[in-house]
Design a protein around this motif. Structure first.
Motif, PDB file in Angstrom:
ATOM      1  N   GLU A  44      53.380  30.720  11.534  1.00 51.02           N
ATOM      2  CA  GLU A  44      53.164  30.154  12.865  1.00 51.02           C
ATOM      3  C   GLU A  44      54.126  28.997  13.122  1.00 51.02           C
ATOM      4  O   GLU A  44      54.694  28.866  14.218  1.00 51.02           O
ATOM      5  CB  GLU A  44      51.721  29.674  12.993  1.00 51.02           C
ATOM      6  N   LYS A 137      49.761  36.183  20.068  1.00 43.79           N
ATOM      7  CA  LYS A 137      51.137  35.980  20.508  1.00 43.79           C
ATOM      8  C   LYS A 137      51.126  35.533  21.968  1.00 43.79           C
ATOM      9  O   LYS A 137      50.462  36.167  22.793  1.00 43.79           O
ATOM     10  CB  LYS A 137      51.956  37.272  20.367  1.00 43.79           C
ATOM     11  N   GLY A 139      52.292  32.405  19.321  1.00 38.58           N
ATOM     12  CA  GLY A 139      51.536  31.643  18.353  1.00 38.58           C
ATOM     13  C   GLY A 139      51.039  30.336  18.945  1.00 38.58           C
ATOM     14  O   GLY A 139      51.582  29.822  19.930  1.00 38.58           O
TER      15      GLY A 139
END
Length: 286
Positions: A44, A137, A139
């Motif tokens: 991430e 998505k 992140g």
């Protein structure tokens, strides 16, 4: 506006809620399907453009550093047997890309972040708590970076929590709202439900200015007798801008047994290799 290049990962916790599994094993290495929690957190950070990962560790946490090192014996053996090394690609870090510092005593999140002060220096930095697995998505940190580029200052990830659970969170006092971004005018650690200024709770992602380290140089013990990062941020309210971001990513509290199991099931169901078998099993017990 300075770019955010570094992220602090407070990973010195003992993981007592997962004993005996964590007796000789870092809780951040507990797997969600086939990737440890720390790998999700680092991935991430990389997506958000972070260049250097700073692990604030404790005794018995060497596996975290080893995970991002080159495993010469393993890779040599796999290559000799004709096995692909692709599964190991995310675990490779560039030279200097992962550094660590020890937190010798469990004095709280604020103290853990402060332990990284000399590595952070005078730059803004992110803080990522791997127990909070943020899945989606874009992140979580990447979405927070977008807000940082618009507003600057300090950016905190927040989510709506049940009022009866405010005593488990840092709770913000909200100001003006702009889409998923909320101005923060105050911050209180673990208030009673009847005293909470809102139901927007702070979760484990932050983008902070380096001045917070100066506040932590002279810490005051807060909730639970620990040095709270929330208290240090509250000291800077009014001196620097603070905004909360409600992100699209889904949070799984993997510091909790039920949350950990739920995360494994949810992420497994999204995968082509294990999803069908897991879905069949769940259907058989439904």
């Amino acid at each position: 506006m300075k770019p955010v290049r570094k992220a602090v990962f407070p990973v010195a916790g003992l993981g007592t809620r997962f004993l005996p599994a964590t007796k000789a094993f870092a809780k951040e290495m507990l797997p969600i399907v086939d990737r440890p929690l720390i790998q999700y957190a680092v991935d991430e950070a990389r997506e958000a453009g972070i260049e250097q990962m700073i692990f604030v560790t404790g005794r018995g946490k060497g596996a975290l550093e080893d995970h991002f090192d080159i495993a010469f014996e393993l890779e040599t053996t796999m290559a000799a047997r004709g096995k692909s090394l692709d599964p190991l690609a995310p675990t490779r870090a560039p030279y200097g890309g992962v550094v660590s510092v020890r937190q010798q005593a469990p004095l709280g999140l604020g103290h853990a972040v402060w332990c990284a002060r000399d590595i952070v220096g005078d730059e803004p930095f992110a803080v990522i708590l791997p127990d909070d697995l943020m899945w989606g998505k874009p992140g979580c940190l990447a979405e927070m970076m977008e807000a940082y580029h618009r507003y600057g200052g300090n950016i905190i990830c927040v989510e709506e929590v049940a009022r009866e659970r405010t005593a488990s969170y840092g709770i913000i006092t909200p100001g003006a709202r702009d889409g998923n971004v909320t101005e923060i005018t105050g911050l209180v650690e673990k208030p009673k439900p009847e005293e909470a200024p809102s139901t927007l709770g702070v979760i484990g992602r932050y983008i902070l200015q380096p001045e917070v380290m100066k506040v932590l140089d002279n810490p005051v013990k807060g909730a639970g007798g620990e040095i709270q990062l929330t208290d240090a941020m509250a000291t800077l309210m009014g001196k620097q801008p603070f905004h909360g971001v409600t992100v699209a990513a889904k949070r799984y509290d993997c510091g909790d047994k039920a949350g950990f199991v739920t995360a494994n099931i949810a992420l497994a169901l999204e995968r082509d290799d294990v999803g069908p078998a897991v879905r069949d099993f769940l259907g058989s017990i439904g």
